[in-house]
Design a protein around this motif. Structure first.
Motif, PDB file in Angstrom:
ATOM      1  N   ILE A  33      -7.320  -7.027  -4.732  1.00 18.22           N
ATOM      2  CA  ILE A  33      -8.452  -7.458  -5.530  1.00 18.22           C
ATOM      3  C   ILE A  33      -8.950  -6.235  -6.297  1.00 18.22           C
ATOM      4  CG2 ILE A  33     -10.762  -8.477  -5.508  1.00 18.22           C
ATOM      5  CD1 ILE A  33      -9.983  -9.760  -2.797  1.00 18.22           C
ATOM      6  N   PRO A  34      -8.538  -6.102  -7.576  1.00 23.01           N
ATOM      7  CA  PRO A  34      -8.873  -4.892  -8.342  1.00 23.01           C
ATOM      8  C   PRO A  34     -10.374  -4.637  -8.486  1.00 23.01           C
ATOM      9  CG  PRO A  34      -7.361  -6.300  -9.575  1.00 23.01           C
ATOM     10  CD  PRO A  34      -7.746  -7.044  -8.348  1.00 23.01           C
ATOM     11  N   GLU A  35     -11.158  -5.703  -8.655  1.00 23.41           N
ATOM     12  CA  GLU A  35     -12.603  -5.524  -8.841  1.00 23.41           C
ATOM     13  C   GLU A  35     -13.259  -4.862  -7.633  1.00 23.41           C
ATOM     14  OE1 GLU A  35     -10.862  -8.755 -11.054  1.00 23.41           O
ATOM     15  OE2 GLU A  35     -11.149  -8.648  -8.906  1.00 23.41           O
ATOM     16  N   GLN A  36     -12.692  -5.057  -6.484  1.00 16.59           N
ATOM     17  CA  GLN A  36     -13.226  -4.479  -5.247  1.00 16.59           C
ATOM     18  C   GLN A  36     -12.401  -3.293  -4.768  1.00 16.59           C
ATOM     19  OE1 GLN A  36     -16.066  -5.600  -3.931  1.00 16.59           O
ATOM     20  NE2 GLN A  36     -16.198  -7.119  -5.543  1.00 16.59           N
ATOM     21  N   ASP A  37     -11.293  -3.014  -5.466  1.00  9.11           N
ATOM     22  CA  ASP A  37     -10.327  -1.998  -5.038  1.00  9.11           C
ATOM     23  C   ASP A  37      -9.982  -2.219  -3.567  1.00  9.11           C
ATOM     24  OD1 ASP A  37      -8.560   0.114  -5.222  1.00  9.11           O
ATOM     25  OD2 ASP A  37     -10.091   1.644  -4.902  1.00  9.11           O
ATOM     26  N   ALA A  38      -9.554  -3.450  -3.282  1.00 11.51           N
ATOM     27  CA  ALA A  38      -9.319  -3.846  -1.893  1.00 11.51           C
ATOM     28  C   ALA A  38      -7.943  -4.475  -1.709  1.00 11.51           C
ATOM     29  CB  ALA A  38     -10.385  -4.842  -1.457  1.00 11.51           C
ATOM     30  N   ILE A  39      -7.261  -4.006  -0.690  1.00 14.20           N
ATOM     31  CA  ILE A  39      -6.035  -4.643  -0.228  1.00 14.20           C
ATOM     32  C   ILE A  39      -6.468  -5.609   0.867  1.00 14.20           C
ATOM     33  CG2 ILE A  39      -3.832  -4.307   0.971  1.00 14.20           C
ATOM     34  CD1 ILE A  39      -3.734  -1.503  -0.346  1.00 14.20           C
ATOM     35  N   VAL A  40      -6.074  -6.863   0.728  1.00 11.46           N
ATOM     36  CA  VAL A  40      -6.488  -7.895   1.676  1.00 11.46           C
ATOM     37  C   VAL A  40      -5.249  -8.424   2.385  1.00 11.46           C
ATOM     38  CG1 VAL A  40      -7.646 -10.110   1.959  1.00 11.46           C
ATOM     39  CG2 VAL A  40      -8.425  -8.517   0.189  1.00 11.46           C
ATOM     40  N   LEU A  41      -5.207  -8.226   3.692  1.00 14.16           N
ATOM     41  CA  LEU A  41      -4.098  -8.714   4.515  1.00 14.16           C
ATOM     42  C   LEU A  41      -4.454 -10.073   5.092  1.00 14.16           C
ATOM     43  CD1 LEU A  41      -3.362  -5.456   6.531  1.00 14.16           C
ATOM     44  CD2 LEU A  41      -1.960  -6.409   4.706  1.00 14.16           C
ATOM     45  N   SER A  42      -3.497 -10.971   5.099  1.00 15.54           N
ATOM     46  CA  SER A  42      -3.718 -12.298   5.674  1.00 15.54           C
ATOM     47  C   SER A  42      -3.522 -12.254   7.185  1.00 15.54           C
ATOM     48  CB  SER A  42      -2.738 -13.302   5.071  1.00 15.54           C
ATOM     49  OG  SER A  42      -2.852 -14.527   5.746  1.00 15.54           O
ATOM     50  N   LYS A  43      -4.576 -12.585   7.928  1.00 19.33           N
ATOM     51  CA  LYS A  43      -4.487 -12.629   9.388  1.00 19.33           C
ATOM     52  C   LYS A  43      -3.597 -13.774   9.858  1.00 19.33           C
ATOM     53  CE  LYS A  43      -7.934 -11.117  12.022  1.00 19.33           C
ATOM     54  NZ  LYS A  43      -9.244 -11.106  12.700  1.00 19.33           N
ATOM     55  N   LYS A  44      -3.324 -14.715   8.962  1.00 21.28           N
ATOM     56  CA  LYS A  44      -2.511 -15.863   9.346  1.00 21.28           C
ATOM     57  C   LYS A  44      -1.020 -15.590   9.225  1.00 21.28           C
ATOM     58  CE  LYS A  44      -6.201 -18.966   8.328  1.00 21.28           C
ATOM     59  NZ  LYS A  44      -6.547 -20.328   8.388  1.00 21.28           N
ATOM     60  N   HIS A  45      -0.662 -14.450   8.648  1.00 26.59           N
ATOM     61  CA  HIS A  45       0.753 -14.087   8.540  1.00 26.59           C
ATOM     62  C   HIS A  45       1.271 -13.740   9.933  1.00 26.59           C
ATOM     63  CE1 HIS A  45       4.354 -11.767   7.554  1.00 26.59           C
ATOM     64  NE2 HIS A  45       4.361 -12.443   6.412  1.00 26.59           N
ATOM     65  N   LYS A  46       2.477 -14.166  10.231  1.00 23.84           N
ATOM     66  CA  LYS A  46       3.015 -13.989  11.595  1.00 23.84           C
ATOM     67  C   LYS A  46       3.145 -12.524  12.007  1.00 23.84           C
ATOM     68  CE  LYS A  46       7.820 -14.321  10.148  1.00 23.84           C
ATOM     69  NZ  LYS A  46       9.094 -14.960  10.344  1.00 23.84           N
ATOM     70  N   ASN A  47       3.309 -11.612  11.061  1.00 28.48           N
ATOM     71  CA  ASN A  47       3.453 -10.190  11.397  1.00 28.48           C
ATOM     72  C   ASN A  47       2.241  -9.361  10.986  1.00 28.48           C
ATOM     73  OD1 ASN A  47       6.084 -10.449  12.480  1.00 28.48           O
ATOM     74  ND2 ASN A  47       6.893 -10.576  10.409  1.00 28.48           N
ATOM     75  N   TYR A  48       1.090 -10.010  10.932  1.00 28.77           N
ATOM     76  CA  TYR A  48      -0.136  -9.348  10.480  1.00 28.77           C
ATOM     77  C   TYR A  48      -0.408  -8.037  11.222  1.00 28.77           C
ATOM     78  CZ  TYR A  48      -5.080  -8.235  10.618  1.00 28.77           C
ATOM     79  OH  TYR A  48      -6.264  -7.558  10.620  1.00 28.77           O
ATOM     80  N   GLU A  49      -0.442  -8.072  12.529  1.00 30.78           N
ATOM     81  CA  GLU A  49      -0.795  -6.872  13.321  1.00 30.78           C
ATOM     82  C   GLU A  49       0.160  -5.719  13.036  1.00 30.78           C
ATOM     83  OE1 GLU A  49      -3.353  -6.042  15.268  1.00 30.78           O
ATOM     84  OE2 GLU A  49      -4.349  -7.966  15.056  1.00 30.78           O
ATOM     85  N   HIS A  50       1.426  -6.019  12.981  1.00 35.36           N
ATOM     86  CA  HIS A  50       2.452  -5.009  12.734  1.00 35.36           C
ATOM     87  C   HIS A  50       2.227  -4.338  11.369  1.00 35.36           C
ATOM     88  CE1 HIS A  50       6.408  -3.143  12.770  1.00 35.36           C
ATOM     89  NE2 HIS A  50       6.679  -3.721  11.612  1.00 35.36           N
ATOM     90  N   TYR A  51       2.077  -5.156  10.332  1.00 33.58           N
ATOM     91  CA  TYR A  51       1.892  -4.610   8.989  1.00 33.58           C
ATOM     92  C   TYR A  51       0.548  -3.911   8.826  1.00 33.58           C
ATOM     93  CZ  TYR A  51       6.177  -6.611   7.163  1.00 33.58           C
ATOM     94  OH  TYR A  51       7.486  -6.893   6.915  1.00 33.58           O
ATOM     95  N   LYS A  52      -0.468  -4.398   9.485  1.00 34.74           N
ATOM     96  CA  LYS A  52      -1.786  -3.751   9.415  1.00 34.74           C
ATOM     97  C   LYS A  52      -1.684  -2.323   9.934  1.00 34.74           C
ATOM     98  CE  LYS A  52      -4.829  -4.053  12.574  1.00 34.74           C
ATOM     99  NZ  LYS A  52      -5.809  -4.326  13.587  1.00 34.74           N
ATOM    100  N   ASP A  53      -1.073  -2.158  11.098  1.00 25.33           N
ATOM    101  CA  ASP A  53      -0.931  -0.822  11.681  1.00 25.33           C
ATOM    102  C   ASP A  53      -0.110   0.099  10.781  1.00 25.33           C
ATOM    103  OD1 ASP A  53      -2.379  -1.771  13.847  1.00 25.33           O
ATOM    104  OD2 ASP A  53      -0.617  -2.086  15.106  1.00 25.33           O
ATOM    105  N   LEU A  54       1.004  -0.419  10.254  1.00 20.86           N
ATOM    106  CA  LEU A  54       1.848   0.384   9.376  1.00 20.86           C
ATOM    107  C   LEU A  54       1.128   0.755   8.077  1.00 20.86           C
ATOM    108  CD1 LEU A  54       5.302  -1.389   9.790  1.00 20.86           C
ATOM    109  CD2 LEU A  54       4.682   0.901  10.570  1.00 20.86           C
ATOM    110  N   LEU A  55       0.388  -0.184   7.521  1.00 18.58           N
ATOM    111  CA  LEU A  55      -0.330   0.085   6.273  1.00 18.58           C
ATOM    112  C   LEU A  55      -1.368   1.186   6.465  1.00 18.58           C
ATOM    113  CD1 LEU A  55      -1.029  -0.523   3.322  1.00 18.58           C
ATOM    114  CD2 LEU A  55      -2.591  -2.295   4.175  1.00 18.58           C
ATOM    115  N   LEU A  56      -2.115   1.128   7.547  1.00 17.11           N
ATOM    116  CA  LEU A  56      -3.144   2.140   7.786  1.00 17.11           C
ATOM    117  C   LEU A  56      -2.531   3.533   7.916  1.00 17.11           C
ATOM    118  CD1 LEU A  56      -5.495   0.183  10.193  1.00 17.11           C
ATOM    119  CD2 LEU A  56      -5.808   0.642   7.751  1.00 17.11           C
ATOM    120  N   ILE A  57      -1.384   3.623   8.530  1.00 17.37           N
ATOM    121  CA  ILE A  57      -0.677   4.909   8.636  1.00 17.37           C
ATOM    122  C   ILE A  57      -0.159   5.317   7.260  1.00 17.37           C
ATOM    123  CG2 ILE A  57       1.359   6.059   9.587  1.00 17.37           C
ATOM    124  CD1 ILE A  57       0.930   4.231  12.105  1.00 17.37           C
ATOM    125  N   TYR A  58       0.472   4.386   6.571  1.00 15.01           N
ATOM    126  CA  TYR A  58       1.091   4.664   5.272  1.00 15.01           C
ATOM    127  C   TYR A  58       0.069   5.175   4.259  1.00 15.01           C
ATOM    128  CZ  TYR A  58       4.143   4.068   1.240  1.00 15.01           C
ATOM    129  OH  TYR A  58       4.891   4.284   0.113  1.00 15.01           O
TER     130      TYR A  58
END
Length: 97
Positions: A33-58
């Motif tokens: 969301i460019p107006e908020q400069d926000a990356i929004v992850l979907s909690k409903k995605h089956k690999n949400y937790e995995h990608y969330k952790d990797l994104l925060l590190i990345y």
């Protein structure tokens, strides 16, 4: 953004949020969301937790670390970080102007 039921994961630039409000996002891992400069992850995605952790590190990596890291997920067929890099490059261009 209030309708999306966002949960703040990381403040800063870009901010990272989790979203569980829209069922259509179940198919998508993230959106930007460019107006908020926000990356929004979907909690409903089956690999949400995995990608969330990797994104925060990345997001903490410098450019050299990102370049060294990218071959590993690409070798496994993951395009997530390529998409994140497109967002990060777009942000740099916008912030420069």
């Amino acid at each position: 953004m209030k309708d999306l039921k966002l949960q703040l994961i990381k403040r800063g630039a870009p901010s990272v949020y989790a979203c569980e409000g829209i069922t259509e996002l179940k198919k998508f891992l993230f959106s930007y969301i460019p107006e908020q400069d926000a990356i929004v992850l979907s909690k409903k995605h089956k690999n949400y937790e995995h990608y969330k952790d990797l994104l925060l590190i990345y997001l903490q990596f410098n450019d050299l670390q990102k370049k060294e890291f990218l071959p590993m997920p690409r070798s496994m067929g993951m395009t997530f970080f390529d998409s994140i890099n497109k967002v990060l490059r777009m942000r740099k261009k916008v912030l420069r102007n």
